[in-house]
Design an enzyme around this catalytic site. Structure first.
Site, PDB file in Angstrom:
ATOM      1  N   ASN A   1       0.866  -1.183   0.000  1.00 59.75           N
ATOM      2  CA  ASN A   1       0.000   0.000   0.000  1.00 59.75           C
ATOM      3  C   ASN A   1       0.902   1.232   0.000  1.00 59.75           C
ATOM      4  OD1 ASN A   1      -1.796   2.044   0.446  1.00 59.75           O
ATOM      5  ND2 ASN A   1      -2.485   1.328   2.465  1.00 59.75           N
TER       6      ASN A   1
ATOM      7  N   LYS B   1       0.123   4.283  -0.314  1.00 59.03           N
ATOM      8  CA  LYS B   1      -0.495   5.464   0.311  1.00 59.03           C
ATOM      9  C   LYS B   1      -0.256   6.715  -0.559  1.00 59.03           C
ATOM     10  CE  LYS B   1      -0.240   3.122   4.710  1.00 59.03           C
ATOM     11  NZ  LYS B   1      -0.137   3.181   6.172  1.00 59.03           N
TER      12      LYS B   1
ATOM     13  N   HIS C   1      -9.626   1.124   4.909  1.00 56.07           N
ATOM     14  CA  HIS C   1      -8.338   1.296   5.581  1.00 56.07           C
ATOM     15  C   HIS C   1      -8.523   2.242   6.769  1.00 56.07           C
ATOM     16  CE1 HIS C   1      -4.218   2.416   6.426  1.00 56.07           C
ATOM     17  NE2 HIS C   1      -3.861   1.333   5.766  1.00 56.07           N
TER      18      HIS C   1
ATOM     19  N   GLU D   1      -6.865   4.612   7.837  1.00 59.95           N
ATOM     20  CA  GLU D   1      -6.657   6.038   7.540  1.00 59.95           C
ATOM     21  C   GLU D   1      -7.898   6.645   6.885  1.00 59.95           C
ATOM     22  OE1 GLU D   1      -2.929   5.432   5.525  1.00 59.95           O
ATOM     23  OE2 GLU D   1      -2.081   4.832   7.451  1.00 59.95           O
TER      24      GLU D   1
ATOM     25  N   GLU E   1      -5.401  -4.907  10.359  1.00 58.13           N
ATOM     26  CA  GLU E   1      -4.372  -3.892  10.582  1.00 58.13           C
ATOM     27  C   GLU E   1      -4.665  -3.161  11.887  1.00 58.13           C
ATOM     28  OE1 GLU E   1      -2.383  -2.701   6.593  1.00 58.13           O
ATOM     29  OE2 GLU E   1      -4.051  -1.363   6.956  1.00 58.13           O
TER      30      GLU E   1
ATOM     31  N   GLY F   1       2.545   2.163  10.833  1.00 54.28           N
ATOM     32  CA  GLY F   1       3.521   3.245  10.738  1.00 54.28           C
ATOM     33  C   GLY F   1       4.248   3.559  12.031  1.00 54.28           C
TER      34      GLY F   1
ATOM     35  N   SER G   1       3.416  -2.238  10.329  1.00 54.88           N
ATOM     36  CA  SER G   1       4.853  -2.336  10.586  1.00 54.88           C
ATOM     37  C   SER G   1       5.457  -3.692  10.208  1.00 54.88           C
ATOM     38  CB  SER G   1       5.165  -1.981  12.047  1.00 54.88           C
ATOM     39  OG  SER G   1       4.810  -0.634  12.303  1.00 54.88           O
TER      40      SER G   1
HETATM   41  P1  13P Z   1       3.080   0.295   7.669  1.00 53.35           P
HETATM   42  O1  13P Z   1       3.570  -1.007   7.065  1.00 53.35           O
HETATM   43  O2  13P Z   1       3.847   1.481   7.206  1.00 53.35           O
HETATM   44  O3  13P Z   1       2.926   0.185   9.139  1.00 53.35           O
HETATM   45  O4  13P Z   1       1.585   0.520   7.073  1.00 53.35           O
HETATM   46  C1  13P Z   1       0.669  -0.501   7.167  1.00 53.35           C
HETATM   47  C2  13P Z   1      -0.528  -0.150   6.376  1.00 53.35           C
HETATM   48  O5  13P Z   1      -1.286   0.740   6.733  1.00 53.35           O
HETATM   49  C3  13P Z   1      -0.774  -0.879   5.134  1.00 53.35           C
HETATM   50  O6  13P Z   1      -2.051  -0.638   4.633  1.00 53.35           O
END
Ligand code: 13P
Length: 256
Positions: free
Chosen positions: A11, A13, A99, A101, A171, A177, A216
């Site tokens: 992803n 982003k 997601h 976010e 997740e 992150g 992560s």
């Molecule tokens: P990270 O791997 O940067 O923690 O992000 C995970 C994520 O949100 C994947 O959709």
């Protein structure tokens, strides 16, 4: 061997530009050609504006492409909206929905996410429904309550036939992150619970649905995570922006 082959999805982003994503893809394709994957599927999720570019570049390769979101409406007066049909039209086969976010930054509700999921299915995209609890919810011992509510919002809207072929990504919000992944045991507990939840809908559907872990994931922790029975792959953020670390994670999945 499990009937569920592993899958690793990157992803991206809101990162990159036309040139840097092209370079990243060259790196990923070259690393993956060395690995000659037999079992592991690989997907990338660029920003909308680069979907066409990435889909064109990946046509005929082993790497699939998807969008990070879709609008819940089909077409019309929705300024800034991108429909599932548009995403499909530029060559995508997958989309993330829900997601964390999107849930947090765009205040997306369980119901809205279920509508987006339904749009994906209606347009022939494979949805990956993302679920996960916040740190506070985990501390309150509400993890399973939250993730099953998020999953059930979708299954109750689309039913068994409507869910079939989709994937789930667990997740935990506190792991995204932060550099602090869930432990393999924590991930396995939740994945097993999600699979149980799907089994209440249908046993076969449950056993064939891939449940990815995200939060992560790195080349260092991937082997242990993929060693768990119900962890069928990963949804990778930060580590998917570097070709070598992303390929290492694919290798771990291939060998799991
Ligand atoms: P990270 O791997 O940067 O923690 O992000 C995970 C994520 O949100 C994947 O959709």
């Amino acid at each position: 061997m499990s009937e569920r082959n592993p899958l690793v999805a990157g992803n991206w982003k809101m990162n990159g530009d036309a040139a840097s994503l092209d370079t990243l893809l060259d790196g990923v394709l070259s690393e993956l050609s060395v690995l000659a994957l037999q079992r592991c599927s690989v997907l990338v999720f660029p920003s909308y504006v680069y979907l066409g570019q990435v889909a064109n570049k990946l046509r005929g390769t082993i790497v699939g492409v998807g969008s990070q979101d879709v609008d819940e409406r089909t077409q019309g007066a929705v300024t800034g909206g991108v429909s599932a049909a548009m995403v499909k039209d530029v060559g995508c086969e997958f989309s993330l929905v829900g997601h964390s976010e999107r849930r947090t930054l765009f205040a997306e509700s369980d119901e809205l996410i279920a509508e987006k999921f339904e749009q994906c299915k209606a347009c022939g995209l494979v949805p990956i429904i993302c679920v996960g609890e916040t740190l506070e919810e985990r501390r309150q011992d509400r993890t399973m309550e939250v993730v099953t509510r998020q999953l059930n919002a979708v299954t109750s809207r689309v039913g068994l036939a409507g869910f079939d072929g989709a994937m789930v990504a667990y997740e935990p919000v506190w792991a995204i992150g932060t550099g602090e992944s869930a432990t393999p045991e924590q991930a396995e507990d939740v994945h097993a619970g999600l699979r149980k939840c799907l089994a209440e809908l249908d046993e076969d559907l449950s056993s064939r649905t891939r449940i990815l872990y995200g939060g992560s994931v790195t080349a260092d922790n991937a082997v242990a995570l993929f060693g768990k029975e119900n962890v069928d792959g990963a949804l990778v953020g930060g580590a998917s922006l570097k070709a070598n670390s992303f390929a290492e994670i694919c290798k771990a999945a291939e060998e799991s």
